[in-house]
Write a protein that holds these residues in place. Structure first.
Motif, PDB file in Angstrom:
ATOM      1  N   TYR A 204       0.859  -1.195   0.000  1.00 41.91           N
ATOM      2  CA  TYR A 204       0.000   0.000   0.000  1.00 41.91           C
ATOM      3  C   TYR A 204       0.893   1.241   0.000  1.00 41.91           C
ATOM      4  O   TYR A 204       1.953   1.274   0.631  1.00 41.91           O
ATOM      5  CB  TYR A 204      -0.997   0.007   1.158  1.00 41.91           C
ATOM      6  CG  TYR A 204      -0.448  -0.099   2.556  1.00 41.91           C
ATOM      7  CD1 TYR A 204      -0.103   1.032   3.293  1.00 41.91           C
ATOM      8  CD2 TYR A 204      -0.307  -1.340   3.175  1.00 41.91           C
ATOM      9  CE1 TYR A 204       0.375   0.936   4.590  1.00 41.91           C
ATOM     10  CE2 TYR A 204       0.170  -1.453   4.468  1.00 41.91           C
ATOM     11  CZ  TYR A 204       0.506  -0.313   5.172  1.00 41.91           C
ATOM     12  OH  TYR A 204       0.985  -0.416   6.463  1.00 41.91           O
TER      13      TYR A 204
ATOM     14  N   GLU B 289      -0.471   4.436   0.444  1.00 40.39           N
ATOM     15  CA  GLU B 289      -1.095   5.477   1.268  1.00 40.39           C
ATOM     16  C   GLU B 289      -1.871   4.794   2.379  1.00 40.39           C
ATOM     17  O   GLU B 289      -2.193   3.606   2.296  1.00 40.39           O
ATOM     18  CB  GLU B 289      -2.040   6.329   0.415  1.00 40.39           C
ATOM     19  CG  GLU B 289      -3.159   5.516  -0.233  1.00 40.39           C
ATOM     20  CD  GLU B 289      -4.046   6.338  -1.133  1.00 40.39           C
ATOM     21  OE1 GLU B 289      -4.250   7.515  -0.821  1.00 40.39           O
ATOM     22  OE2 GLU B 289      -4.542   5.792  -2.148  1.00 40.39           O
ATOM     23  N   TYR B 290      -2.140   5.536   3.448  1.00 41.84           N
ATOM     24  CA  TYR B 290      -2.933   4.988   4.542  1.00 41.84           C
ATOM     25  C   TYR B 290      -4.398   4.889   4.129  1.00 41.84           C
ATOM     26  O   TYR B 290      -4.886   5.692   3.333  1.00 41.84           O
ATOM     27  CB  TYR B 290      -2.818   5.875   5.781  1.00 41.84           C
ATOM     28  CG  TYR B 290      -1.420   5.928   6.362  1.00 41.84           C
ATOM     29  CD1 TYR B 290      -0.777   4.771   6.782  1.00 41.84           C
ATOM     30  CD2 TYR B 290      -0.742   7.140   6.500  1.00 41.84           C
ATOM     31  CE1 TYR B 290       0.502   4.815   7.319  1.00 41.84           C
ATOM     32  CE2 TYR B 290       0.532   7.195   7.034  1.00 41.84           C
ATOM     33  CZ  TYR B 290       1.158   6.026   7.444  1.00 41.84           C
ATOM     34  OH  TYR B 290       2.417   6.081   7.975  1.00 41.84           O
TER      35      TYR B 290
ATOM     36  N   ARG C 232      -1.719  -0.370  11.423  1.00 41.16           N
ATOM     37  CA  ARG C 232      -0.599   0.300  10.750  1.00 41.16           C
ATOM     38  C   ARG C 232      -1.057   0.853   9.397  1.00 41.16           C
ATOM     39  O   ARG C 232      -0.727   1.984   9.039  1.00 41.16           O
ATOM     40  CB  ARG C 232       0.559  -0.685  10.569  1.00 41.16           C
ATOM     41  CG  ARG C 232       1.780  -0.062   9.918  1.00 41.16           C
ATOM     42  CD  ARG C 232       2.939  -1.041   9.873  1.00 41.16           C
ATOM     43  NE  ARG C 232       4.105  -0.458   9.220  1.00 41.16           N
ATOM     44  CZ  ARG C 232       5.260  -1.080   9.031  1.00 41.16           C
ATOM     45  NH1 ARG C 232       5.416  -2.317   9.459  1.00 41.16           N
ATOM     46  NH2 ARG C 232       6.268  -0.477   8.429  1.00 41.16           N
ATOM     47  N   ARG C 233      -1.831   0.063   8.650  1.00 40.97           N
ATOM     48  CA  ARG C 233      -2.314   0.511   7.341  1.00 40.97           C
ATOM     49  C   ARG C 233      -3.251   1.710   7.463  1.00 40.97           C
ATOM     50  O   ARG C 233      -3.322   2.572   6.581  1.00 40.97           O
ATOM     51  CB  ARG C 233      -3.041  -0.645   6.635  1.00 40.97           C
ATOM     52  CG  ARG C 233      -3.367  -0.385   5.169  1.00 40.97           C
ATOM     53  CD  ARG C 233      -4.252  -1.466   4.603  1.00 40.97           C
ATOM     54  NE  ARG C 233      -5.571  -1.434   5.202  1.00 40.97           N
ATOM     55  CZ  ARG C 233      -6.140  -2.435   5.870  1.00 40.97           C
ATOM     56  NH1 ARG C 233      -5.504  -3.573   6.041  1.00 40.97           N
ATOM     57  NH2 ARG C 233      -7.345  -2.303   6.368  1.00 40.97           N
ATOM     58  N   LEU C 234      -3.981   1.782   8.563  1.00 43.14           N
ATOM     59  CA  LEU C 234      -4.902   2.902   8.796  1.00 43.14           C
ATOM     60  C   LEU C 234      -4.184   4.163   9.287  1.00 43.14           C
ATOM     61  O   LEU C 234      -4.806   5.209   9.450  1.00 43.14           O
ATOM     62  CB  LEU C 234      -5.974   2.496   9.813  1.00 43.14           C
ATOM     63  CG  LEU C 234      -7.014   1.492   9.295  1.00 43.14           C
ATOM     64  CD1 LEU C 234      -7.795   0.885  10.459  1.00 43.14           C
ATOM     65  CD2 LEU C 234      -7.953   2.154   8.298  1.00 43.14           C
ATOM     66  N   GLY C 235      -2.869   4.046   9.535  1.00 44.52           N
ATOM     67  CA  GLY C 235      -2.092   5.203   9.955  1.00 44.52           C
ATOM     68  C   GLY C 235      -2.041   5.415  11.450  1.00 44.52           C
ATOM     69  O   GLY C 235      -1.562   6.448  11.914  1.00 44.52           O
ATOM     70  N   GLN C 236      -2.492   4.427  12.228  1.00 36.78           N
ATOM     71  CA  GLN C 236      -2.513   4.601  13.679  1.00 36.78           C
ATOM     72  C   GLN C 236      -1.129   4.566  14.302  1.00 36.78           C
ATOM     73  O   GLN C 236      -0.946   4.991  15.437  1.00 36.78           O
ATOM     74  CB  GLN C 236      -3.421   3.539  14.314  1.00 36.78           C
ATOM     75  CG  GLN C 236      -4.883   3.693  13.929  1.00 36.78           C
ATOM     76  CD  GLN C 236      -5.775   2.664  14.586  1.00 36.78           C
ATOM     77  OE1 GLN C 236      -5.429   2.058  15.591  1.00 36.78           O
ATOM     78  NE2 GLN C 236      -6.958   2.454  14.016  1.00 36.78           N
TER      79      GLN C 236
ATOM     80  N   LYS D  52       1.592   5.944  12.641  1.00 42.98           N
ATOM     81  CA  LYS D  52       2.438   6.769  11.768  1.00 42.98           C
ATOM     82  C   LYS D  52       3.440   7.623  12.527  1.00 42.98           C
ATOM     83  O   LYS D  52       4.438   8.061  11.952  1.00 42.98           O
ATOM     84  CB  LYS D  52       1.584   7.628  10.845  1.00 42.98           C
ATOM     85  CG  LYS D  52       0.671   8.618  11.512  1.00 42.98           C
ATOM     86  CD  LYS D  52      -0.173   9.310  10.436  1.00 42.98           C
ATOM     87  CE  LYS D  52      -1.205  10.229  11.045  1.00 42.98           C
ATOM     88  NZ  LYS D  52      -2.066  10.810   9.994  1.00 42.98           N
TER      89      LYS D  52
ATOM     90  N   PRO E 259       6.627   5.986   6.821  1.00 43.52           N
ATOM     91  CA  PRO E 259       5.443   6.095   5.962  1.00 43.52           C
ATOM     92  C   PRO E 259       5.462   5.067   4.837  1.00 43.52           C
ATOM     93  O   PRO E 259       6.499   4.460   4.554  1.00 43.52           O
ATOM     94  CB  PRO E 259       5.554   7.520   5.409  1.00 43.52           C
ATOM     95  CG  PRO E 259       7.022   7.814   5.411  1.00 43.52           C
ATOM     96  CD  PRO E 259       7.567   7.110   6.623  1.00 43.52           C
TER      97      PRO E 259
END
Length: 320
Positions: free
Chosen positions: A14, A16-17, A55-59, A61, A66
Protein backbone atom coordinates in the motif's frame (compact mmCIF):
# COMPACT_ATOMS: atom_id res chain seq x y z
CA UNK A 1 22.08 -26.30 -1.52
CA UNK A 2 21.50 -23.36 -3.83
CA UNK A 3 18.27 -21.66 -4.80
CA UNK A 4 17.26 -19.76 -7.91
CA UNK A 5 15.99 -16.39 -6.70
CA UNK A 6 14.11 -14.15 -9.15
CA UNK A 7 14.96 -10.45 -9.36
CA UNK A 8 11.24 -9.56 -9.43
CA UNK A 9 8.42 -11.06 -7.41
CA UNK A 10 4.80 -10.72 -6.33
CA UNK A 11 3.89 -8.76 -3.20
CA UNK A 12 1.04 -6.84 -1.60
CA UNK A 13 1.80 -3.13 -1.12
CA UNK A 14 0.00 0.00 0.00
CA UNK A 15 1.22 3.46 -0.97
CA UNK A 16 -1.10 5.48 1.27
CA UNK A 17 -2.93 4.99 4.54
CA UNK A 18 -6.49 3.75 4.38
CA UNK A 19 -8.87 0.78 4.36
CA UNK A 20 -8.48 -2.54 2.60
CA UNK A 21 -8.98 -0.79 -0.74
CA UNK A 22 -5.47 0.75 -0.62
CA UNK A 23 -3.84 -2.72 -0.83
CA UNK A 24 -2.38 -3.46 -4.26
CA UNK A 25 -1.24 -6.87 -5.56
CA UNK A 26 1.86 -6.28 -7.70
CA UNK A 27 4.00 -8.69 -9.71
CA UNK A 28 7.12 -6.64 -10.49
CA UNK A 29 8.48 -5.92 -7.02
CA UNK A 30 12.26 -5.97 -6.49
CA UNK A 31 13.67 -8.66 -4.21
CA UNK A 32 14.62 -7.16 -0.79
CA UNK A 33 18.26 -6.55 0.04
CA UNK A 34 19.76 -8.96 2.59
CA UNK A 35 21.89 -7.36 5.33
CA UNK A 36 24.78 -9.11 7.06
CA UNK A 37 22.69 -10.25 10.04
CA UNK A 38 19.69 -11.31 7.93
CA UNK A 39 18.49 -14.27 5.92
CA UNK A 40 16.32 -14.17 2.82
CA UNK A 41 13.20 -16.29 3.27
CA UNK A 42 11.18 -17.82 0.47
CA UNK A 43 7.78 -17.20 2.06
CA UNK A 44 5.47 -20.22 2.04
CA UNK A 45 2.81 -18.91 4.44
CA UNK A 46 2.00 -15.77 6.40
CA UNK A 47 -0.62 -14.71 8.93
CA UNK A 48 -2.31 -11.35 9.34
CA UNK A 49 -2.86 -9.45 12.58
CA UNK A 50 -4.92 -6.51 13.86
CA UNK A 51 -1.63 -4.60 14.09
CA UNK A 52 -1.33 -4.86 10.30
CA UNK A 53 -4.72 -3.18 9.98
CA UNK A 54 -3.89 -0.43 12.47
CA UNK A 55 -0.60 0.30 10.75
CA UNK A 56 -2.31 0.51 7.34
CA UNK A 57 -4.90 2.90 8.80
CA UNK A 58 -2.09 5.20 9.96
CA UNK A 59 -2.51 4.60 13.68
CA UNK A 60 1.23 3.99 14.08
CA UNK A 61 2.44 6.77 11.77
CA UNK A 62 4.20 8.58 14.62
CA UNK A 63 6.56 5.65 15.17
CA UNK A 64 6.56 3.73 11.87
CA UNK A 65 8.00 4.95 8.56
CA UNK A 66 5.44 6.09 5.96
CA UNK A 67 4.27 3.96 3.02
CA UNK A 68 5.00 2.31 0.65
CA UNK A 69 4.67 -0.73 2.88
CA UNK A 70 4.48 -4.47 2.31
CA UNK A 71 2.42 -5.61 5.33
CA UNK A 72 2.81 -8.79 7.34
CA UNK A 73 4.54 -9.70 10.61
CA UNK A 74 4.12 -13.50 10.79
CA UNK A 75 6.11 -15.67 8.41
CA UNK A 76 6.80 -19.32 7.72
CA UNK A 77 9.20 -20.27 4.96
CA UNK A 78 12.56 -21.57 3.73
CA UNK A 79 15.94 -19.85 4.06
CA UNK A 80 17.36 -19.31 0.56
CA UNK A 81 20.22 -16.91 1.27
CA UNK A 82 22.24 -16.00 4.40
CA UNK A 83 24.08 -12.83 5.37
CA UNK A 84 27.78 -12.89 6.22
CA UNK A 85 27.20 -12.66 10.01
CA UNK A 86 24.54 -15.40 10.20
CA UNK A 87 25.79 -18.31 12.30
CA UNK A 88 22.86 -20.53 13.24
CA UNK A 89 20.84 -20.80 10.04
CA UNK A 90 21.70 -22.16 6.61
CA UNK A 91 20.09 -22.38 3.19
CA UNK A 92 17.27 -24.91 3.18
CA UNK A 93 16.28 -24.41 6.84
CA UNK A 94 12.53 -24.22 7.44
CA UNK A 95 11.86 -21.30 9.80
CA UNK A 96 9.14 -19.16 11.33
CA UNK A 97 9.02 -15.89 13.23
CA UNK A 98 7.68 -12.38 13.78
CA UNK A 99 9.79 -10.40 11.33
CA UNK A 100 9.26 -6.93 12.85
CA UNK A 101 11.75 -6.24 15.58
CA UNK A 102 10.56 -4.37 18.60
CA UNK A 103 13.17 -4.43 21.32
CA UNK A 104 13.48 -2.68 24.63
CA UNK A 105 16.09 -0.30 23.26
CA UNK A 106 14.94 0.38 19.73
CA UNK A 107 12.20 -0.20 17.24
CA UNK A 108 12.87 -1.25 13.67
CA UNK A 109 9.60 -1.82 11.87
CA UNK A 110 10.16 -3.12 8.38
CA UNK A 111 8.62 -1.52 5.35
CA UNK A 112 8.97 -4.88 3.62
CA UNK A 113 6.88 -7.48 5.46
CA UNK A 114 5.79 -11.08 5.03
CA UNK A 115 3.09 -10.69 2.37
CA UNK A 116 5.57 -11.18 -0.46
CA UNK A 117 7.20 -14.12 -2.18
CA UNK A 118 10.52 -13.29 -0.45
CA UNK A 119 11.38 -11.27 2.63
CA UNK A 120 14.58 -10.47 4.57
CA UNK A 121 14.66 -11.12 8.33
CA UNK A 122 17.23 -10.84 11.13
CA UNK A 123 18.42 -14.26 12.27
CA UNK A 124 17.69 -13.41 15.93
CA UNK A 125 13.95 -13.10 15.22
CA UNK A 126 13.61 -16.61 13.80
CA UNK A 127 13.42 -20.20 15.00
CA UNK A 128 13.36 -23.50 13.17
CA UNK A 129 9.80 -24.52 12.31
CA UNK A 130 8.41 -27.18 14.67
CA UNK A 131 8.78 -30.50 12.86
CA UNK A 132 5.16 -31.56 13.33
CA UNK A 133 3.62 -28.35 11.98
CA UNK A 134 3.09 -27.40 8.36
CA UNK A 135 4.00 -23.91 7.16
CA UNK A 136 0.47 -22.54 7.53
CA UNK A 137 0.28 -23.71 11.15
CA UNK A 138 3.76 -22.36 11.95
CA UNK A 139 3.07 -18.98 10.32
CA UNK A 140 -0.05 -18.59 12.44
CA UNK A 141 1.95 -18.61 15.66
CA UNK A 142 4.74 -16.05 16.15
CA UNK A 143 2.99 -12.76 17.03
CA UNK A 144 0.21 -14.49 18.96
CA UNK A 145 2.34 -16.97 20.88
CA UNK A 146 4.93 -14.32 21.77
CA UNK A 147 2.14 -12.00 22.93
CA UNK A 148 0.62 -14.79 25.04
CA UNK A 149 3.89 -15.86 26.64
CA UNK A 150 5.43 -12.43 27.20
CA UNK A 151 2.16 -11.00 28.54
CA UNK A 152 1.86 -13.73 31.17
CA UNK A 153 5.55 -13.37 32.05
CA UNK A 154 5.21 -9.59 32.42
CA UNK A 155 2.26 -10.12 34.78
CA UNK A 156 4.43 -12.31 37.02
CA UNK A 157 2.31 -15.38 36.25
CA UNK A 158 3.59 -18.65 37.68
CA UNK A 159 2.58 -22.19 38.60
CA UNK A 160 -0.46 -22.44 40.85
CA UNK A 161 -1.96 -19.10 39.84
CA UNK A 162 -5.31 -18.56 38.13
CA UNK A 163 -6.06 -16.60 34.97
CA UNK A 164 -9.16 -15.30 33.21
CA UNK A 165 -8.73 -14.86 29.44
CA UNK A 166 -11.07 -12.34 27.80
CA UNK A 167 -11.47 -13.31 24.15
CA UNK A 168 -10.32 -16.90 24.53
CA UNK A 169 -11.20 -17.97 20.99
CA UNK A 170 -9.12 -15.31 19.25
CA UNK A 171 -5.60 -15.55 17.89
CA UNK A 172 -3.91 -14.47 21.13
CA UNK A 173 -6.53 -15.71 23.61
CA UNK A 174 -6.51 -19.27 22.27
CA UNK A 175 -2.76 -19.42 22.96
CA UNK A 176 -2.95 -17.69 26.36
CA UNK A 177 -5.22 -20.53 27.55
CA UNK A 178 -2.73 -23.16 26.42
CA UNK A 179 0.46 -21.35 27.46
CA UNK A 180 -0.94 -20.58 30.93
CA UNK A 181 -1.84 -24.23 31.47
CA UNK A 182 0.94 -26.12 29.71
CA UNK A 183 3.95 -23.82 30.06
CA UNK A 184 3.31 -21.89 33.29
CA UNK A 185 1.29 -24.53 35.17
CA UNK A 186 -1.85 -22.51 35.93
CA UNK A 187 -4.09 -23.87 38.67
CA UNK A 188 -7.20 -22.65 36.87
CA UNK A 189 -7.90 -21.13 33.46
CA UNK A 190 -11.21 -19.42 32.74
CA UNK A 191 -12.01 -17.85 29.38
CA UNK A 192 -14.80 -15.97 27.62
CA UNK A 193 -16.24 -16.42 24.14
CA UNK A 194 -19.54 -16.40 22.27
CA UNK A 195 -21.88 -19.40 22.57
CA UNK A 196 -20.61 -21.30 19.54
CA UNK A 197 -16.98 -21.26 20.66
CA UNK A 198 -17.32 -22.56 24.24
CA UNK A 199 -16.37 -26.12 23.27
CA UNK A 200 -13.20 -24.80 21.60
CA UNK A 201 -12.19 -23.12 24.86
CA UNK A 202 -12.64 -26.39 26.75
CA UNK A 203 -10.66 -28.31 24.12
CA UNK A 204 -7.78 -25.87 24.57
CA UNK A 205 -7.70 -26.51 28.32
CA UNK A 206 -10.05 -23.93 29.84
CA UNK A 207 -11.47 -25.18 33.15
CA UNK A 208 -14.30 -22.67 32.94
CA UNK A 209 -15.81 -21.47 29.64
CA UNK A 210 -17.92 -18.33 30.00
CA UNK A 211 -20.51 -17.29 27.40
CA UNK A 212 -20.16 -13.51 27.35
CA UNK A 213 -23.51 -13.16 25.55
CA UNK A 214 -25.29 -14.63 28.59
CA UNK A 215 -23.06 -14.00 31.57
CA UNK A 216 -21.00 -11.11 32.94
CA UNK A 217 -17.58 -12.39 33.96
CA UNK A 218 -17.17 -9.60 36.51
CA UNK A 219 -20.18 -10.96 38.43
CA UNK A 220 -18.42 -14.27 39.14
CA UNK A 221 -17.82 -14.74 42.88
CA UNK A 222 -14.34 -16.02 42.06
CA UNK A 223 -11.56 -13.55 41.30
CA UNK A 224 -8.33 -14.29 39.44
CA UNK A 225 -4.61 -13.67 39.92
CA UNK A 226 -4.34 -12.39 36.35
CA UNK A 227 -6.93 -11.19 33.86
CA UNK A 228 -5.56 -11.30 30.31
CA UNK A 229 -7.62 -8.93 28.15
CA UNK A 230 -7.14 -10.08 24.57
CA UNK A 231 -10.14 -8.08 23.32
CA UNK A 232 -10.46 -4.39 24.16
CA UNK A 233 -9.59 -2.80 27.49
CA UNK A 234 -12.22 -1.47 29.80
CA UNK A 235 -13.00 -1.04 33.46
CA UNK A 236 -14.77 -4.39 33.60
CA UNK A 237 -11.57 -6.45 33.61
CA UNK A 238 -10.28 -4.94 36.85
CA UNK A 239 -13.44 -6.10 38.63
CA UNK A 240 -12.45 -9.73 38.07
CA UNK A 241 -8.90 -9.58 39.43
CA UNK A 242 -7.79 -10.43 42.96
CA UNK A 243 -6.28 -7.79 45.19
CA UNK A 244 -2.61 -7.65 44.30
CA UNK A 245 -3.25 -9.21 40.90
CA UNK A 246 -2.82 -7.63 37.49
CA UNK A 247 -4.63 -7.14 34.19
CA UNK A 248 -2.72 -7.57 30.92
CA UNK A 249 -3.97 -5.21 28.19
CA UNK A 250 -2.68 -5.63 24.63
CA UNK A 251 -4.66 -2.85 22.94
CA UNK A 252 -5.46 0.67 24.11
CA UNK A 253 -5.28 2.33 27.51
CA UNK A 254 -5.26 0.35 30.75
CA UNK A 255 -7.04 0.99 34.05
CA UNK A 256 -4.81 0.17 37.08
CA UNK A 257 -3.98 -2.49 38.17
CA UNK A 258 -4.01 -3.13 34.45
CA UNK A 259 -0.93 -2.39 32.37
CA UNK A 260 -0.49 -1.94 28.64
CA UNK A 261 1.75 -4.63 27.24
CA UNK A 262 3.74 -4.58 24.01
CA UNK A 263 5.13 -7.74 22.47
CA UNK A 264 8.81 -8.01 21.55
CA UNK A 265 9.90 -10.27 18.71
CA UNK A 266 12.39 -12.85 19.98
CA UNK A 267 13.48 -16.04 18.25
CA UNK A 268 14.86 -17.41 21.52
CA UNK A 269 11.36 -17.53 23.04
CA UNK A 270 10.07 -19.37 19.98
CA UNK A 271 12.90 -21.89 20.41
CA UNK A 272 11.93 -22.28 24.08
CA UNK A 273 8.30 -22.96 23.14
CA UNK A 274 9.07 -25.35 20.26
CA UNK A 275 9.09 -28.48 22.51
CA UNK A 276 5.55 -27.67 23.70
CA UNK A 277 4.44 -27.36 20.07
CA UNK A 278 6.25 -30.49 18.92
CA UNK A 279 4.76 -32.54 21.78
CA UNK A 280 1.26 -31.32 20.89
CA UNK A 281 0.73 -29.74 24.31
CA UNK A 282 0.26 -26.37 22.61
CA UNK A 283 -1.56 -26.30 19.27
CA UNK A 284 -2.05 -23.58 16.68
CA UNK A 285 -5.65 -22.53 16.06
CA UNK A 286 -6.42 -21.50 12.47
CA UNK A 287 -9.67 -19.89 11.43
CA UNK A 288 -11.74 -22.43 9.43
CA UNK A 289 -12.48 -19.89 6.68
CA UNK A 290 -8.83 -20.02 5.70
CA UNK A 291 -6.26 -20.42 4.57
CA UNK A 292 -6.72 -17.66 2.01
CA UNK A 293 -4.74 -17.89 -1.24
CA UNK A 294 -2.06 -15.27 -1.86
CA UNK A 295 -4.15 -13.36 -4.40
CA UNK A 296 -7.00 -12.98 -1.86
CA UNK A 297 -5.11 -11.13 0.89
CA UNK A 298 -7.53 -8.21 0.63
CA UNK A 299 -10.45 -10.56 1.32
CA UNK A 300 -8.59 -12.03 4.29
CA UNK A 301 -8.16 -8.54 5.75
CA UNK A 302 -11.84 -7.74 5.23
CA UNK A 303 -12.73 -10.87 7.16
CA UNK A 304 -10.21 -10.17 9.95
CA UNK A 305 -11.68 -6.70 10.39
CA UNK A 306 -15.14 -8.15 11.15
CA UNK A 307 -13.61 -9.28 14.50
CA UNK A 308 -15.28 -12.66 14.08
CA UNK A 309 -12.21 -14.77 13.39
CA UNK A 310 -11.48 -17.89 15.44
CA UNK A 311 -7.76 -18.25 16.01
CA UNK A 312 -5.54 -16.88 13.25
CA UNK A 313 -6.24 -15.88 9.65
CA UNK A 314 -3.55 -17.42 7.43
CA UNK A 315 -2.37 -16.80 3.87
CA UNK A 316 -1.19 -19.99 2.11
CA UNK A 317 0.37 -20.95 -0.25
CA UNK A 318 2.51 -17.95 -1.16
CA UNK A 319 5.37 -19.89 -2.75
CA UNK A 320 3.96 -23.39 -3.39
Amino acid sequence: MSFSIPSKMKAWIYYEYGGVEVLKFESEVAEPEVKDDQVLIKVVAAAINPSDCKRRLGQFKDIYPPPPTVPGYDVGGVVVKVGSQVKGLKEGDEVYGDINERSRVHERPKQFGALAEYTAVEERLLALKPKNLDFAQAASLPVAILTAYEGLESAGFSAGKSVLVLGGAGGVGSLVIQIAKQVFGASKVAATSSTGKLELLKSLGADLAIDYTKENFEDLPEKFDVVYDAVEPGDRAVKAVKEGGSVVVISGAATPPGFFFRVYSDGEILKKLNPFLESGKVKPVLDPKGPYPFNKVNEAFRYLETNRATGKVVIFPINP
